[in-house]
Scaffold this motif. Sequence first.
Motif, short mmCIF file in Angstrom:
data_model
loop_
_atom_site.label_atom_id
_atom_site.label_comp_id
_atom_site.label_asym_id
_atom_site.label_seq_id
_atom_site.Cartn_x
_atom_site.Cartn_y
_atom_site.Cartn_z
N PRO A 98 10.24 28.44 14.39
CA PRO A 98 8.64 27.84 14.12
C PRO A 98 8.46 27.76 12.75
O PRO A 98 7.67 26.61 12.44
CB PRO A 98 8.19 29.24 14.40
N ASP A 99 9.03 28.35 11.68
CA ASP A 99 8.44 27.91 10.44
C ASP A 99 9.21 26.69 10.04
O ASP A 99 8.76 25.93 9.37
CB ASP A 99 9.19 29.08 9.40
N SER A 102 7.42 24.01 11.63
CA SER A 102 5.98 23.80 10.91
C SER A 102 5.91 22.84 9.52
O SER A 102 5.28 22.07 9.14
CB SER A 102 5.35 25.23 10.94
N GLU A 103 7.09 23.39 8.75
CA GLU A 103 7.50 22.83 7.59
C GLU A 103 7.77 21.20 7.66
O GLU A 103 7.33 20.52 6.91
CB GLU A 103 8.43 23.37 6.58
N HIS A 104 8.44 21.03 8.64
CA HIS A 104 9.02 19.59 8.98
C HIS A 104 7.63 18.71 9.24
O HIS A 104 7.59 17.69 8.75
CB HIS A 104 10.11 19.44 9.94
N MET A 105 6.84 19.33 10.10
CA MET A 105 5.84 18.66 10.59
C MET A 105 4.67 18.24 9.64
O MET A 105 3.93 17.31 9.56
CB MET A 105 5.28 19.23 11.84
N ALA A 106 4.83 19.33 8.83
CA ALA A 106 3.55 18.98 7.52
C ALA A 106 3.89 17.75 6.92
O ALA A 106 2.74 17.30 6.27
CB ALA A 106 3.63 20.16 6.71
N THR A 109 2.26 15.05 9.19
CA THR A 109 0.81 15.07 9.64
C THR A 109 -0.19 13.97 9.04
O THR A 109 -0.83 13.49 9.84
CB THR A 109 0.30 16.61 9.31
N GLU A 120 1.33 18.08 19.06
CA GLU A 120 1.27 19.44 19.41
C GLU A 120 2.74 20.15 19.29
O GLU A 120 3.97 19.56 19.45
CB GLU A 120 1.17 19.75 20.87
N LEU A 121 2.57 21.25 18.67
CA LEU A 121 3.87 21.96 18.18
C LEU A 121 3.77 23.26 19.22
O LEU A 121 2.95 24.14 19.10
CB LEU A 121 3.97 22.40 16.77
N GLU A 122 5.12 23.64 19.81
CA GLU A 122 5.30 24.76 20.64
C GLU A 122 6.72 25.27 20.53
O GLU A 122 7.54 24.64 20.93
CB GLU A 122 5.08 24.27 22.20
N ASP A 125 9.58 31.99 19.45
CA ASP A 125 9.81 32.94 17.91
C ASP A 125 11.37 33.10 18.17
O ASP A 125 11.72 34.41 18.56
CB ASP A 125 8.96 34.09 18.06
#
Length: 239
Positions: A98-99, A102-106, A109, A120-122, A125
């Motif tokens: 997830p981290d 998330s960093e990749h999508m930042a 964005t 959408e990110l799903e 964990d």
Amino acid sequence: MTPEKPESRDTSRKPVQNIDFSMVLASAVHDMKNSLGMLLNSLDDLRREQGKSIGESSRFNTLQYEAERMHNDLVQLLGIYRLGENNLSAHIDEHFVPDFLSEHMARHTPLLEGLGIEFELEAEDINGFFDADLLTGVLNNTLNNALRYTKKKIKLQAKERDGYLVISVEDDGEGYPESMQHTGTPDFKTLDFNSGSTSLGLFFASSVASLHAEGEKTGSIRLHNGGSLGGGIFEIWLP
């Protein structure tokens, strides 16, 4: 007085230096990639400085999208060159998925918002074992491709399935044509440079996936249609 004889000149050809043209091209591609990287950083700074006024500009967003696309293409070309030279290997580390996503999508964005694309990110964990740089290159190209064909929404998903980490990119476009839906690694000899769609990104992605192995398990990619958005689905399976 006898006139002096003109000095003779050696007109014989000197041997042409043996040039490794593939190395020259790789060096040029590397320089272009770095220059485009600097351009993309400048575009990000400009977007932050100018805020909404430039973020809603269709010409600015097109400029950033095309620059991203060219940068991704150059990254893939360098990767494939290294693959051909048997110099491409995966440096596997453990990552909290997830981290990582998330960093990749930042990074994407601002462009997604500028283009008015929902995202959408799903992600479960879970931890994954992969080369972060190589996987980033695959996801950059896949997301850029989804931006080209989606109507208004893209979904990035990660889950564990049958002992594999499966990361998928879905869109709500028309989906992949039947000829592109497959599992495994496309043969480089089947790439068509006359059709306008070489599938070079898919060859790179499947090559990166195959560099990830554990025991008898080897990574692969899968292309199909459907899912929650009804469009194309790209999956990379990593053991």
